[in-house]
Design an enzyme around this catalytic site. Structure first.
Site, mmCIF file in Angstrom:
data_model
loop_
_atom_site.group_PDB
_atom_site.id
_atom_site.type_symbol
_atom_site.label_atom_id
_atom_site.label_comp_id
_atom_site.label_asym_id
_atom_site.label_seq_id
_atom_site.Cartn_x
_atom_site.Cartn_y
_atom_site.Cartn_z
ATOM 1 N N GLU A 299 16.882 122.893 -97.989
ATOM 2 C CA GLU A 299 16.360 124.141 -98.531
ATOM 3 C C GLU A 299 14.844 124.153 -98.321
ATOM 4 O O GLU A 299 14.181 123.134 -98.512
ATOM 5 C CB GLU A 299 16.675 124.220 -100.029
ATOM 6 C CG GLU A 299 16.439 125.577 -100.635
ATOM 7 C CD GLU A 299 17.726 126.303 -100.975
ATOM 8 O OE1 GLU A 299 17.636 127.385 -101.579
ATOM 9 O OE2 GLU A 299 18.800 125.806 -100.634
ATOM 10 N N LYS B 217 18.404 122.280 -107.911
ATOM 11 C CA LYS B 217 18.776 123.530 -107.235
ATOM 12 C C LYS B 217 17.501 124.332 -107.033
ATOM 13 O O LYS B 217 16.883 124.784 -107.992
ATOM 14 C CB LYS B 217 19.791 124.332 -108.054
ATOM 15 C CG LYS B 217 20.293 125.567 -107.306
ATOM 16 C CD LYS B 217 21.294 126.365 -108.100
ATOM 17 C CE LYS B 217 21.923 127.451 -107.217
ATOM 18 N NZ LYS B 217 20.961 128.250 -106.463
ATOM 19 N N PHE C 193 18.841 117.506 -98.239
ATOM 20 C CA PHE C 193 19.797 116.866 -99.142
ATOM 21 C C PHE C 193 21.100 116.425 -98.469
ATOM 22 O O PHE C 193 21.973 115.870 -99.130
ATOM 23 C CB PHE C 193 20.117 117.762 -100.340
ATOM 24 C CG PHE C 193 20.470 119.183 -100.009
ATOM 25 C CD1 PHE C 193 21.668 119.515 -99.412
ATOM 26 C CD2 PHE C 193 19.575 120.203 -100.313
ATOM 27 C CE1 PHE C 193 21.983 120.827 -99.121
ATOM 28 C CE2 PHE C 193 19.888 121.528 -100.032
ATOM 29 C CZ PHE C 193 21.095 121.840 -99.432
ATOM 30 N N ARG D 230 18.106 128.344 -97.616
ATOM 31 C CA ARG D 230 18.860 127.261 -96.990
ATOM 32 C C ARG D 230 18.518 127.181 -95.509
ATOM 33 O O ARG D 230 18.276 128.196 -94.855
ATOM 34 C CB ARG D 230 20.348 127.569 -97.176
ATOM 35 C CG ARG D 230 21.298 126.424 -96.910
ATOM 36 C CD ARG D 230 21.426 125.500 -98.093
ATOM 37 N NE ARG D 230 22.483 124.532 -97.834
ATOM 38 C CZ ARG D 230 23.740 124.687 -98.207
ATOM 39 N NH1 ARG D 230 24.101 125.791 -98.857
ATOM 40 N NH2 ARG D 230 24.632 123.753 -97.952
ATOM 41 N N LYS E 28 27.110 124.581 -109.191
ATOM 42 C CA LYS E 28 25.726 124.936 -109.527
ATOM 43 C C LYS E 28 25.606 125.190 -111.028
ATOM 44 O O LYS E 28 26.470 125.819 -111.632
ATOM 45 C CB LYS E 28 25.263 126.143 -108.716
ATOM 46 C CG LYS E 28 26.166 127.352 -108.763
ATOM 47 C CD LYS E 28 25.699 128.413 -107.756
ATOM 48 C CE LYS E 28 26.681 129.578 -107.689
ATOM 49 N NZ LYS E 28 26.320 130.560 -106.638
ATOM 50 N N ARG F 206 33.666 127.151 -100.320
ATOM 51 C CA ARG F 206 33.100 127.225 -101.664
ATOM 52 C C ARG F 206 34.108 126.574 -102.618
ATOM 53 O O ARG F 206 34.916 127.239 -103.248
ATOM 54 C CB ARG F 206 32.854 128.683 -102.065
ATOM 55 C CG ARG F 206 32.043 128.840 -103.335
ATOM 56 C CD ARG F 206 31.967 130.295 -103.766
ATOM 57 N NE ARG F 206 31.305 131.134 -102.791
ATOM 58 C CZ ARG F 206 29.996 131.281 -102.687
ATOM 59 N NH1 ARG F 206 29.187 130.630 -103.520
ATOM 60 N NH2 ARG F 206 29.479 132.072 -101.767
#
Length: 550
Positions: free
Chosen positions: A295, A246, A334, A251, A411, A405
């Site tokens: 990211e 992470k 990713f 992003r 996370k 979400r």
């Protein structure tokens, strides 16, 4: 459709509390609209002007709108502001002002829905030195032709805050009901096209039109989101999981066709001009037409730099070459959503990863797939040792769900729990901070409405308070003594010790020891935390407390 008919529908929706009743009202209207009117109605009723994939902005702030209202109503802008402060609602203030304006003012032309839309599009496209003057004149013309009720909703649409409580879920179900198509098919099309208005137009044609939708290059889709969780819970539920670093960056979504490429931020803004070095790196990494998710991180002396270093580059409009020398930005890819004409987001993460590794040669984020908690914990430790925020845990069999979400992405990070919340109000500071706002009211979202959750007054440096003041000073909608309310546009990341049940706030929760972490201007209001996810956090918190007590 006349704009007056649209506003009457909005008034009816505004007075309707039940979600099913709202869906019924909208579903009865949609089949009566022409193919040209249908997308406009759907966007407007959600408080939007442009498709969600579009980075276009109307370019009208509250001050310009207030000046235009003053001209039409025959009074000074200061009197308009005072009226808005009294009502707390720019729309209702405009309605009352138009009711009382001089009887010598006559309506020139009756407004219709599409004419209002084309007028707003023309305003958005005005550029150059004289654009603010031209925008002002155009807004005057629209308001000058508006009846009082039309003025209420026209002003709100211009501020992109309709306040009638119609969210995406209600629109999805209304479209499905209106045209007798499956709501799952509508939702999928909304995710792929990122434009509820276009989805409504296709739904009118029938289910086949919805089934044939595809991601379109240079029309960005919303990015899949993560929620909090734990390594043991994910492995217990799914067995094998995929772990990725992470990153403390920004992003991006990268679109490429041939040698033409664009880069979009989390808010779907086109940031290509600010990041030519990142574009160059990504173009060099693949010869295919692609849409990539990733990211951007800032690197100095082979170590990642804080998030704000990346944001400075995203914001920059001038001296780009100089900025490239000062801060090196590196993309970490990713996911892949599109490859050479094929939409991949319905494939599993495992399948998408194979496509990614066979398509992109550089800048792929590392991934560890395992069902062993110790191996995932080692990956977590390695991420922290390398200076990253933590890890993401992903379900290998999960599709890519734009804007969702859910529990397929989790996370894991060690720091204080944080929430991304909208800034909806504030209070003037005291002493040396009397010229800036000293505390802020922040809110989560629930079915298209903003729900107050906490006040935040700690964690700010003096410089940060000045920065926040500059961002919010032109967004003031209402003043009551030391209290102010803002047009919602800014997102704070807020840390907290724990969630508490509270009768003080409408949502039923409050934050214990809330603390400002940072501005998240890479996030839009649509990206903030939902009341549902806060309930889930509270339940996990309660379970953890019970386990500790045992």
């Amino acid at each position: 459709m006349l704009f007056m008919d649209f506003t009457r529908a909005c008034e009816q929706l505004e007075g309707t509390a039940g979600r099913l009743d709202m869906i019924d009202i909208i579903s009865r209207i949609l089949p009566t609209l022409s193919p040209e009117e249908l997308p406009v109605f759907v966007r407007f009723v959600m408080g939007r002007i442009f498709p969600d994939w579009s980075s276009k902005k109307l370019g009208i702030g509250p001050n310009l709108l207030y000046e235009a209202i003053g001209y039409v109503a025959g009074m000074k802008k200061e009197q308009v502001v005072e009226k808005i402060n009294t009502t707390g609602d720019a729309g209702r203030a405009v309605e009352e002002l138009l009711l009382s304006k001089s009887q010598t003012t006559f309506f020139h032309e009756e407004l219709d829905l599409v004419r209002v839309y084309t007028g707003l599009i023309a305003i958005a496209e005005m550029e150059g030195k004289k654009s603010q003057r031209e925008k002002l004149l155009a807004v005057r013309r629209l308001l000058g032709n508006a009846h009082p009720l039309e003025g209420r909703y026209l002003a709100r649409i211009m501020l992109e805050e309709l306040r009638i409580g119609v969210g995406e879920g209600s629109v999805r179900d209304a479209i499905a009901k209106a045209f007798n198509v499956d709501s799952g098919l509508v939702e999928h099309a909304m995710q792929v096209l990122n434009d509820a208005g276009e989805v409504a137009r296709l739904a009118k044609l029938g289910p086949d039109a919805l089934q044939n939708v595809h991601i379109t290059l240079f029309h960005p889709v919303r990015m899949m989101l993560a929620q909090q969780g734990t390594i043991p819970d994910m492995i217990k539920e799914h067995g094998q999981v995929a772990a990725e670093y992470k990153y403390d960056g920004s992003r991006f979504q990268f679109h490429k066709k041939g040698n033409w490429a664009r880069l979009y931020s989390r808010r779907l803004e086109d940031v290509t001009a600010a990041l030519p070095d990142v574009i160059e790196k990504l173009i060099s990494s693949t010869g295919h037409d692609v849409i990539l998710d990733g990211e951007v991180i800032a690197i100095k002396d082979n170590k990642p730099m804080p998030f704000q270093s990346v944001l400075r580059r995203f914001r920059r409009r001038h001296d780009i070459a100089e900025a490239q020398d000062a801060i090196e930005l590196v993309p970490k890819v990713f996911d892949i959503l599109y490859l050479d004409g094929e939409t991949l987001m319905d494939l599993s993460l495992e399948s998408r990863r194979k496509h990614l590794e066979s398509t992109v040669t550089l800048y792929i984020a590392p991934q560890v797939v395992s069902s062993d908690p110790r191996e995932i914990e080692q990956t977590y430790k390695a991420a922290l040792d390398a200076g990253h925020e933590g890890i993401m845990i992903k379900v290998p069999g999960s599709p890519y769900s734009p804007g969702q979400r859910g529990k397929n992405w989790i996370k894991i990070k060690p720091e204080v729990d944080t929430l991304d919340l909208a800034v909806i109000g504030g209070e003037w500071g005291e002493g040396k901070r009397a010229h800036v706002f000293g505390s802020f009211l922040v809110a989560c979202q629930d079915s298209g409405k903003l729900i107050p959750l906490s006040r935040v007054a700690t964690g700010f440096s003096d410089d940060q308070l000045v920065e926040v003041y500059e961002l919010l000073k032109d967004r003031i909608l209402k003043k009551t003594g030391k209290e102010v309310s803002f047009e919602p546009d800014l997102v704070f990341e807020v840390g907290y010790a724990e969630l508490q049940v509270s009768p003080t706030y409408e949502g039923g929760f409050a934050l214990r020891f809330p603390r400002f972490i940072r501005i998240r201007d890479d996030k839009d209001i649509a990206d903030i935390e939902t009341l549902e996810s806060i309930r889930e956090r509270y339940q996990r918190q309660a379970k953890s407390a019970q386990a500790y007590q045992k």
